[in-house]
Design an enzyme around this catalytic site. Structure first.
Site, mmCIF file in Angstrom:
data_model
loop_
_atom_site.group_PDB
_atom_site.id
_atom_site.type_symbol
_atom_site.label_atom_id
_atom_site.label_comp_id
_atom_site.label_asym_id
_atom_site.label_seq_id
_atom_site.Cartn_x
_atom_site.Cartn_y
_atom_site.Cartn_z
ATOM 1 N N ARG A 171 2.485 2.968 -1.796
ATOM 2 C CA ARG A 171 3.058 1.790 -2.529
ATOM 3 C C ARG A 171 3.954 0.959 -1.606
ATOM 4 N NH1 ARG A 171 7.691 1.063 -4.917
ATOM 5 N NH2 ARG A 171 6.931 0.000 -6.674
ATOM 6 N N LEU A 172 3.872 -0.468 -1.894
ATOM 7 C CA LEU A 172 4.481 -1.443 -1.184
ATOM 8 C C LEU A 172 5.361 -2.106 -2.430
ATOM 9 C CD1 LEU A 172 2.446 -3.091 1.536
ATOM 10 C CD2 LEU A 172 4.405 -1.457 1.754
ATOM 11 N N ASP A 173 6.818 -2.256 -2.199
ATOM 12 C CA ASP A 173 7.515 -3.003 -3.148
ATOM 13 C C ASP A 173 6.864 -4.269 -3.638
ATOM 14 O OD1 ASP A 173 9.123 -0.759 -3.355
ATOM 15 O OD2 ASP A 173 10.715 -1.581 -1.936
ATOM 16 N N LYS A 174 7.211 -4.889 -5.085
ATOM 17 C CA LYS A 174 6.858 -5.864 -5.361
ATOM 18 C C LYS A 174 7.190 -7.105 -4.454
ATOM 19 C CE LYS A 174 6.825 -9.013 -9.664
ATOM 20 N NZ LYS A 174 7.490 -9.248 -10.800
#
Length: 235
Positions: free
Chosen positions: A100-103
């Site tokens: 995942r990559l942060d928002k």
């Protein structure tokens, strides 16, 4: 054997409803004959063409996305746009982001339906490199860089593994880590008394973010890129 509409959708030619419409319009040929039945079963060796272009069936599909800020790394969300929402024009069934990559983070994100490869890429035992471009609130000193490279205490049981840290000519940090802990890059910078103001992932294993892939755009991985990823987890 597989349904014709599923084969076309899995090949990325459109959603299930879109490919059904292609078939009903007579735009699809199987072994040289027009087929107007979405439910017709075809084999891998059958020659399937859409608008005169041969369609190949691949069991596994791999895409790279230049994730923008403001989009969440999830398959669904009740409030925000997700990375799957950006994969327009293809069948996203069973496609998931790898990690995942942060928002508020942008950059390279891999998405696939190859669960085994995803698991191996994310396994802590593999130590797959991930390189980030980091803009910090304050300039970083040589002491800060050496601390990041050696390993810092981010509040977990263990300090971070050794990393690679250097400054670009513009004074931005290029940080390569071999783990994927929660908010790791941000916490590493906090550990040396700094804050991240901008974060972009440039690479994941052997996969590099192309300069010509604009923010919000995606494309399938090339065969060579797929092979290199398999090599990454075979070490």
């Amino acid at each position: 054997m597989i349904r014709l509409d599923k084969l076309l959708a899995d090949a990325g030619t459109g959603t299930r409803s879109q490919v059904k419409e292609y078939i009903r319009r007579g735009q699809v040929m199987v072994n040289g004959a027009v087929c107007k039945k979405p439910e017709q079963k075809v084999a891998e060796e059958d020659l399937v063409c859409l608008n005169g272009q041969m369609v190949g069936y691949a069991r596994f599909r791999y895409y790279m996305l230049h994730k923008p800020q403001g989009v969440v790394t999830a398959t669904e969300d009740s409030r925000d746009r997700t990375v799957l929402d950006l994969l327009t024009g293809i069948n996203t069934a069973h496609i998931s982001p790898v990690g995942r990559l942060d928002k508020d983070t942008e950059g390279l994100l891999l998405l696939t339906n190859d669960g085994e490869l995803a698991h191996r890429l994310l396994s802590p035992k593999r130590h797959v490199d991930k390189c980030y471009l980091v803009r910090t609130e304050k300039p970083l000193s040589e002491t800060d860089l050496r601390a990041l490279e050696t390993g810092v205490d981010i509040g977990d049981e263990k300090s971070t593994l050794p990393a690679k840290a250097c400054l670009s000519p513009d004074g931005e940090l290029l940080l390569t880590i071999r783990e994927g802990r929660y908010h790791q890059v941000k916490r590493m910078l906090q550990a040396v008394g700094n804050q991240v103001v901008y974060l972009k992932r440039l690479s994941f294993g052997s996969l590099r973010l192309p300069e010509d892939l604009e923010i919000g755009q995606f494309r399938p991985l090339t065969k060579e890129e797929q092979e290199r990823l398999q090599h990454d987890v075979a070490k």
